[in-house]
Design an enzyme around this catalytic site. Structure first.
Site, PDB file in Angstrom:
ATOM      1  N   CYS A  38      39.424  47.334  85.118  1.00  0.00           N
ATOM      2  CA  CYS A  38      40.691  47.413  84.375  1.00  0.00           C
ATOM      3  C   CYS A  38      41.274  48.811  84.519  1.00  0.00           C
ATOM      4  O   CYS A  38      42.486  49.002  84.443  1.00  0.00           O
ATOM      5  CB  CYS A  38      40.465  47.064  82.916  1.00  0.00           C
ATOM      6  SG  CYS A  38      39.147  48.006  82.169  1.00  0.00           S
TER       7      CYS A  38
ATOM      8  N   GLU B  31      41.789  43.741  74.709  1.00  0.00           N
ATOM      9  CA  GLU B  31      41.514  44.726  75.780  1.00  0.00           C
ATOM     10  C   GLU B  31      41.977  44.094  77.077  1.00  0.00           C
ATOM     11  O   GLU B  31      41.230  43.357  77.718  1.00  0.00           O
ATOM     12  CB  GLU B  31      40.010  45.022  75.854  1.00  0.00           C
ATOM     13  CG  GLU B  31      39.440  45.711  74.644  1.00  0.00           C
ATOM     14  CD  GLU B  31      39.703  47.213  74.644  1.00  0.00           C
ATOM     15  OE1 GLU B  31      40.257  47.741  75.631  1.00  0.00           O
ATOM     16  OE2 GLU B  31      39.358  47.856  73.639  1.00  0.00           O
TER      17      GLU B  31
HETATM   18  P1  NAD Z   1      40.944  36.345  82.586  1.00  0.00           P
HETATM   19  O1  NAD Z   1      42.094  36.647  81.712  1.00  0.00           O
HETATM   20  O2  NAD Z   1      41.132  35.344  83.671  1.00  0.00           O
HETATM   21  O3  NAD Z   1      39.691  35.840  81.723  1.00  0.00           O
HETATM   22  C1  NAD Z   1      39.116  36.657  80.731  1.00  0.00           C
HETATM   23  C2  NAD Z   1      38.373  35.786  79.731  1.00  0.00           C
HETATM   24  O4  NAD Z   1      39.321  35.077  78.956  1.00  0.00           O
HETATM   25  C3  NAD Z   1      37.453  34.737  80.356  1.00  0.00           C
HETATM   26  O5  NAD Z   1      36.269  34.631  79.594  1.00  0.00           O
HETATM   27  C4  NAD Z   1      38.280  33.479  80.247  1.00  0.00           C
HETATM   28  O6  NAD Z   1      37.481  32.320  80.247  1.00  0.00           O
HETATM   29  C5  NAD Z   1      38.931  33.705  78.890  1.00  0.00           C
HETATM   30  N1  NAD Z   1      40.128  32.899  78.611  1.00  0.00           N
HETATM   31  C6  NAD Z   1      41.208  32.683  79.392  1.00  0.00           C
HETATM   32  N2  NAD Z   1      42.088  31.865  78.770  1.00  0.00           N
HETATM   33  C7  NAD Z   1      41.555  31.567  77.547  1.00  0.00           C
HETATM   34  C8  NAD Z   1      41.986  30.773  76.450  1.00  0.00           C
HETATM   35  N3  NAD Z   1      43.139  30.104  76.470  1.00  0.00           N
HETATM   36  N4  NAD Z   1      41.191  30.703  75.357  1.00  0.00           N
HETATM   37  C9  NAD Z   1      40.017  31.380  75.314  1.00  0.00           C
HETATM   38  N5  NAD Z   1      39.547  32.132  76.335  1.00  0.00           N
HETATM   39  C10 NAD Z   1      40.319  32.239  77.438  1.00  0.00           C
HETATM   40  O7  NAD Z   1      40.449  37.755  83.215  1.00  0.00           O
HETATM   41  P2  NAD Z   1      39.377  38.029  84.349  1.00  0.00           P
HETATM   42  O8  NAD Z   1      39.953  37.657  85.671  1.00  0.00           O
HETATM   43  O9  NAD Z   1      38.053  37.494  83.962  1.00  0.00           O
HETATM   44  O10 NAD Z   1      39.265  39.632  84.264  1.00  0.00           O
HETATM   45  C11 NAD Z   1      40.174  40.501  84.855  1.00  0.00           C
HETATM   46  C12 NAD Z   1      41.185  40.997  83.849  1.00  0.00           C
HETATM   47  O11 NAD Z   1      40.527  41.592  82.726  1.00  0.00           O
HETATM   48  C13 NAD Z   1      42.061  42.101  84.414  1.00  0.00           C
HETATM   49  O12 NAD Z   1      43.374  41.911  83.960  1.00  0.00           O
HETATM   50  C14 NAD Z   1      41.462  43.363  83.820  1.00  0.00           C
HETATM   51  O13 NAD Z   1      42.342  44.452  83.756  1.00  0.00           O
HETATM   52  C15 NAD Z   1      41.071  42.881  82.470  1.00  0.00           C
HETATM   53  N6  NAD Z   1      40.051  43.740  81.867  1.00  0.00           N
HETATM   54  C16 NAD Z   1      40.425  44.550  80.835  1.00  0.00           C
HETATM   55  C17 NAD Z   1      39.495  45.416  80.275  1.00  0.00           C
HETATM   56  C18 NAD Z   1      39.882  46.326  79.150  1.00  0.00           C
HETATM   57  O14 NAD Z   1      38.974  46.814  78.483  1.00  0.00           O
HETATM   58  N7  NAD Z   1      41.143  46.587  78.899  1.00  0.00           N
HETATM   59  C19 NAD Z   1      38.179  45.432  80.744  1.00  0.00           C
HETATM   60  C20 NAD Z   1      37.828  44.572  81.793  1.00  0.00           C
HETATM   61  C21 NAD Z   1      38.778  43.730  82.338  1.00  0.00           C
END
Ligand code: NAD
Length: 514
Positions: free
Chosen positions: A299, A265
């Protein structure tokens, strides 16, 4: 602010949780076993949390795997009763949980309550589902045979969550997974660990009351140490992850390498098309909520406005007026509509996008800079509208900047508007405002030539989905579906069963092997 947080944690009975340090130790920033949580509103540290090391990670995974073996034996409708009680617990503590979200990620109170309401709603949905995990029966081609499929629990499910929906996104996964017979290991964002501790503790406290330990567990740590270990862990047959496209590419790569399943997602770049015949007052209200709500950190935030050239000026006049009256400030205060961005990096991203847009010929119509709020040194910015040059070329608008920036494009022909809406890498949410049924149906064309997003709305904005539908998007948004409809199937494994009651062996396709 800190006072609200302490009061909320105390009312939940978790102010003494072993992971939580509400008085941040002086050496916390140099202690790798701790993560400091900083308020987006005041820019002051509000707590520190204890992270996992290899040993505690292993213990948690082992406990979750052992709990799965017991939990899957509990009949699904009985599992539903546990989830019903968890939903009630969230109902009781809705305001305290919302206060934690507000303190930790800066979401305004009403939206934070809305987020916890989503958790309550998905728990209700999951309870009903616990009696409806239907498989199909199929007619067998062989006499004296019957065929059916059944859905079976999958295993401990790994959930990774983004900072911006730190409670609901876990719940979308966890409540469905629980009725499906799975245990859940949650790795939350380190920008929102306190609400993770609170939500997980509440859910597990209820499960323990029913005699089920370790249904809901938490692991916390940096992406390098814990995140990478988590996604490579074969004990987690499904990794359901929410976050940026960059993160999704990495998770997808690692999980597919071990032939696991991932549910992705990821980021969106959502557009609203406003046709010449639209109700402009309605469109303007919907666009303001979708573009400015959660300070542009959803998002599904509307990031691009594609307006018919005959109404664009009128629409922009309405939007500009509303934008200027939007109250920016303390997210915990009644009446605030826009709280802060989550951290200083997000403000830099906002400023970088605006500078790029200007360089690329865009014109800032509203906002465009930081906002100051008396007495608070948090990460406040002005909701911003930027008009693209007349040729509609504005490359920065192809990127998802997680901030309240709305780029405005114009069109004459609806086909061009749809092409523009689809002309980005992401495919999460989309909408059109029109009173013309034919134009609306063109946007939703069953041939698939309309919106290419997972979500396509008519006469409402791109954000604020209900839990009853499947939520997710296409292309770089990752293709995953969570929440309603038949999303539960991602948390189970399908088994096809053929039963021979004929007393004779007959092969399929008429094969003779004698
Ligand atoms: P992010 O990608 O920085 O982090 C998201 C999660 O991924 C965090 O828990 C982070 O610790 C984890 N993560 C990152 N790298 C990882 C790795 N190598 N291994 C394991 N875990 C890892 O995102 P963010 O800044 O927290 O959130 C914003 C983003 O999320 C935006 O792009 C937004 O559009 C998206 N988002 C999407 C949805 C959806 O349902 N499509 C919903 C909410 C947010």
């Amino acid at each position: 602010m800190a006072h609200d947080l302490h009061a909320a944690l105390t009312s939940l009975g978790i102010h003494n949780h072993h992971r939580l340090l509400l008085n941040v130790p002086a050496n916390a920033s140099s202690d790798a076993s701790l993560a400091i949580v900083t308020s987006p509103t005041t820019n002051a540290p509000i707590a520190a949390v204890r992270l996992d090391d290899e040993k505690s990670y292993e213990e948690t995974l082992a406990r979750s795997a052992a709990a799965f073996k017991k939990w899957r034996e509990v009949p699904a409708p009985v599992r539903g009763q546990v989830v019903r009680a968890i939903g009630d617990e969230f109902r009781t503590h809705k305001d305290a949980l919302a206060a934690i979200i507000t303190a930790e990620v800066g979401k305004i109170t009403s939206e934070a309550r809305g987020e916890v309401q989503e958790t309550i709603d998905i728990a209700d949905f999951a309870v009903g589902l616990s009696r409806q995990l239907y498989g199909l029966t199929m007619p067998s081609e062989r006499p004296g045979h019957s065929m059916r499929e059944q859905w079976l629990p999958l295993g401990p499910v790994g959930v990774i969550s983004a900072f911006n929906f730190p409670n609901a996104v876990w719940a979308w996964n966890a409540m469905l997974a629980a009725v499906c017979g799975d245990t859940v290991v949650w790795k939350p964002s380190l920008l929102a660990p306190i609400i993770a501790i609170a939500s997980n503790t509440l859910a597990q406290r209820v499960a323990s009351r029913f005699g089920h330990e370790d249904l809901f567990t938490l692991v916390m740590g940096t992406d390098q140490l814990i995140g990478e270990r988590f996604i490579a862990d074969k004990r987690l047959p499904l990794i359901s992850t929410t976050g940026s496209c960059r993160m999704g590419r990495r998770v997808g790569e690692v999980v597919s390498k071990r032939l696991g399943r991932s549910l992705l997602e990821l980021g969106g770049n959502n557009a609203a098309i406003v046709h010449e015949d639209a109700d402009l007052d309605l469109a303007a209200r919907a666009i303001v909520f979708a573009a400015v709500g959660t300070c542009g950190q959803r998002c599904t935030t509307t990031r691009r406005l594609i307006a018919h050239e005959s109404i664009v000026d009128q629409l922009l006049a309405k939007l500009s007026k509303t934008y200027q009256s939007v109250r920016i400030g303390d997210p915990a205060r009644e009446g605030t509509l826009v709280g802060p961005l989550v951290n200083a990096r997000a403000v830099e991203g906002f400023e970088h996008a605006i500078a790029s847009a200007k360089q690329q010929g865009g014109t800032v119509l509203v906002g465009g800079g930081r906002a100051s709020v008396a007495g608070l040194s948090g990460h406040f910015v002005q909701p911003t509208i930027i008009r693209a040059p007349a040729n509609n070329q504005l490359p920065i608008a192809r990127e998802e900047t997680f901030a309240p920036i709305l780029y405005v494009f114009t069109y004459r022909d609806i086909e061009d508007a749809i092409a523009m809406q689809n002309g980005v890498d992401q495919g999460l949410s989309s909408c059109i405002f029109t009173r013309h049924a034919g134009i609306a149906e063109r946007f939703l064309s069953p041939a698939g030539s309309g919106s290419d997003c997972g979500i396509a709305n008519v006469n409402l904005g791109t954000s604020g989905a209900e839990i009853g539908g499947a939520f997710g998007g296409e292309k770089d948004t990752g293709g995953g579906r969570e929440s309603g409809s038949d999303s539960w199937k991602a948390y189970m494994r399908r088994q096809t069963c053929t039963i021979n009651f004929s007393g004779k062996l007959e092969l399929a396709q008429g094969i003779k092997f004698e």
